[in-house]
Design a protein around this motif. Structure first.
Motif, mmCIF file in Angstrom:
data_model
loop_
_atom_site.group_PDB
_atom_site.id
_atom_site.type_symbol
_atom_site.label_atom_id
_atom_site.label_comp_id
_atom_site.label_asym_id
_atom_site.label_seq_id
_atom_site.Cartn_x
_atom_site.Cartn_y
_atom_site.Cartn_z
ATOM 1 N N LYS A 38 4.597 8.465 8.459
ATOM 2 C CA LYS A 38 5.658 7.601 8.955
ATOM 3 C C LYS A 38 5.392 7.910 10.598
ATOM 4 O O LYS A 38 5.729 7.107 11.449
ATOM 5 N N SER A 39 4.863 8.966 11.134
ATOM 6 C CA SER A 39 4.801 9.259 12.355
ATOM 7 C C SER A 39 3.364 9.086 13.232
ATOM 8 O O SER A 39 3.268 8.576 14.198
ATOM 9 N N ASP A 40 2.368 9.060 12.383
ATOM 10 C CA ASP A 40 0.845 8.831 12.784
ATOM 11 C C ASP A 40 0.148 8.249 11.303
ATOM 12 O O ASP A 40 -0.571 9.034 10.896
ATOM 13 N N MET A 41 0.544 7.190 11.413
ATOM 14 C CA MET A 41 -0.424 6.552 10.162
ATOM 15 C C MET A 41 -1.740 6.372 10.178
ATOM 16 O O MET A 41 -2.597 6.921 9.334
ATOM 17 N N ALA A 42 -2.467 6.184 11.334
ATOM 18 C CA ALA A 42 -3.642 6.133 11.280
ATOM 19 C C ALA A 42 -4.492 7.724 11.211
ATOM 20 O O ALA A 42 -5.367 7.669 10.174
ATOM 21 N N VAL A 43 -3.854 8.582 11.799
ATOM 22 C CA VAL A 43 -4.491 9.927 11.534
ATOM 23 C C VAL A 43 -4.224 10.475 10.409
ATOM 24 O O VAL A 43 -5.233 11.037 9.597
ATOM 25 N N ALA A 44 -3.254 10.345 9.583
ATOM 26 C CA ALA A 44 -2.746 10.534 8.345
ATOM 27 C C ALA A 44 -3.466 9.931 7.286
ATOM 28 O O ALA A 44 -4.097 10.496 6.546
ATOM 29 N N ALA A 45 -3.773 8.769 7.311
ATOM 30 C CA ALA A 45 -4.644 7.892 6.542
ATOM 31 C C ALA A 45 -6.177 8.421 6.577
ATOM 32 O O ALA A 45 -6.859 8.597 5.630
ATOM 33 N N SER A 81 1.037 -1.228 -0.040
ATOM 34 C CA SER A 81 0.267 0.036 -0.063
ATOM 35 C C SER A 81 0.905 1.195 -0.103
ATOM 36 O O SER A 81 0.701 2.347 -0.657
ATOM 37 N N TYR A 82 1.880 1.174 0.961
ATOM 38 C CA TYR A 82 2.972 2.452 0.851
ATOM 39 C C TYR A 82 3.291 2.736 -0.639
ATOM 40 O O TYR A 82 3.426 3.876 -0.950
ATOM 41 N N ARG A 127 -0.580 15.478 -0.436
ATOM 42 C CA ARG A 127 0.651 15.108 -0.823
ATOM 43 C C ARG A 127 1.835 15.593 0.052
ATOM 44 O O ARG A 127 2.601 14.914 0.344
ATOM 45 N N TYR A 128 1.713 16.682 0.411
ATOM 46 C CA TYR A 128 2.822 17.587 1.078
ATOM 47 C C TYR A 128 2.799 17.735 2.574
ATOM 48 O O TYR A 128 3.697 18.359 3.292
ATOM 49 N N VAL A 129 1.232 17.350 3.064
ATOM 50 C CA VAL A 129 1.238 17.617 4.473
ATOM 51 C C VAL A 129 1.055 16.319 5.072
ATOM 52 O O VAL A 129 1.555 16.057 6.057
ATOM 53 N N TRP A 130 -0.296 15.611 4.423
ATOM 54 C CA TRP A 130 -0.375 14.439 5.118
ATOM 55 C C TRP A 130 0.468 13.408 4.627
ATOM 56 O O TRP A 130 0.480 12.264 5.553
ATOM 57 N N VAL A 131 0.887 13.002 3.576
ATOM 58 C CA VAL A 131 1.713 11.774 3.435
ATOM 59 C C VAL A 131 2.693 11.801 4.211
ATOM 60 O O VAL A 131 3.280 10.594 4.587
#
Length: 295
Positions: free
Chosen positions: A258-265, A186-187, A250-254
């Motif tokens: 690495k630090s908080d996958m659940a929140v970013a996804a 997926s990554y 792309r430039y904020v959440w992706v």
């Protein structure tokens, strides 16, 4: 706008949306999400894919009698012996209706034959989209200008389908991040999508500007107070919002994955849904454009 024109606009909207979903989803699962991830996405989207194929076929079929009535002038004229046959066989628009019907049947068959999307679906959906470049304002130009206009329309439609349609399989791809066995794939798919998406968005913007220049001239003409120009400005605003959401993803959440996958996804998912809704609004405006006089 007359009833036939409204009917054609609705059919175009359904055909555009359905073909773009099938085109973008096929591209994503064929080239960006191979192996088990592609199977996972295909299973998640199976019902939607069949529904999209069915809607594309229904829209194209419904467009035939509506277009015949419009070209004949009234349904009374369209019912006269030989009128419908003559329109379908002897006019460019009529022949394109037949070609679209054939492509929609082929697309439906491709989706039914295999549970996994592939190159056959990419080709059928892409050709169905391309067929719309041979109707509307593009056919009003002759010679070299006409070739440039239709060629630009083709690139615009394919790039838009690659961008907007690929957002649909992106959602189950994000959901797959929660599965340890699919996380690495997926990554990788997200990285590939981000790279390819830049190219698709750039093509949409460039060809969109060229299309507007070909139809209504330089930007100072775009502010003319007419329904066509108002809708054009609305489309530009919606596309700008879509680009903004894509850039934030792309430039904020992706990078934050690495630090908080659940929140970013979750944040990317919400903005992707918003992009899809905005994209549906853009398609609705495009479907209307084809029925309006740009003058």
């Amino acid at each position: 706008m007359t009833a036939p024109e409204a009917g054609i606009a609705l059919c175009r909207l359904l055909a555009f949306a359905s073909a773009m979903i099938l085109f973008g989803s096929s591209l994503f699962t064929r080239f960006l999400a191979a192996g088990p991830l592609g199977d996972f996405i295909g299973q998640r989207l199976r019902s939607l894919i069949l529904l999209a194929a069915a809607l594309a076929l229904v829209a194209v079929v419904a467009m035939v009698p509506i277009a015949v009535i419009r070209m004949a002038g009234s349904w009374h004229q369209a019912m006269r012996p030989g009128i419908a046959t003559t329109i379908l066989r002897e006019t460019i628009s009529g022949r394109m209706l037949i070609i679209r019907f054939s492509l929609a049947v082929l697309l439906m068959g491709s989706c039914l034959m295999s549970p996994r999307l592939g190159l056959r679906t990419v080709a059928a959906a892409g050709l169905l989209l391309v067929s719309f470049a041979f109707s509307g304002h593009a056919v009003a130009d002759d010679g070299a200008r006409g070739l440039v206009h239709r060629g630009n329309d083709i690139v615009h439609l394919i790039a838009a389908a690659a961008w907007l349609g690929s957002l649909v399989p992106l959602l189950p791809c994000l959901a797959a991040l929660r599965r340890p066995e699919l996380r690495a794939e997926s990554y990788a798919a997200l990285r590939n999508f981000s790279f390819a998406g830049h190219g698709a968005v750039a093509l949409v913007l460039v060809t969109g500007v060229v299309n507007a220049l070909l139809i209504i001239g330089p930007p100072m003409n775009w502010l003319t107070p007419s329904l066509y120009h108002i809708l054009l400005l609305a489309k530009i605003a919606l596309v700008a919002c879509m680009v903004g959401l894509a850039l934030v993803n792309r430039y904020v959440w992706v990078p934050r994955m690495k630090s908080d996958m659940a929140v970013a996804a979750r944040a990317i998912t919400h903005r992707t849904v918003a992009e899809l809704l905005l994209g549906l609004g853009v398609l609705a405006l495009v479907a209307l454009f084809g029925q309006l006089d740009p003058g």
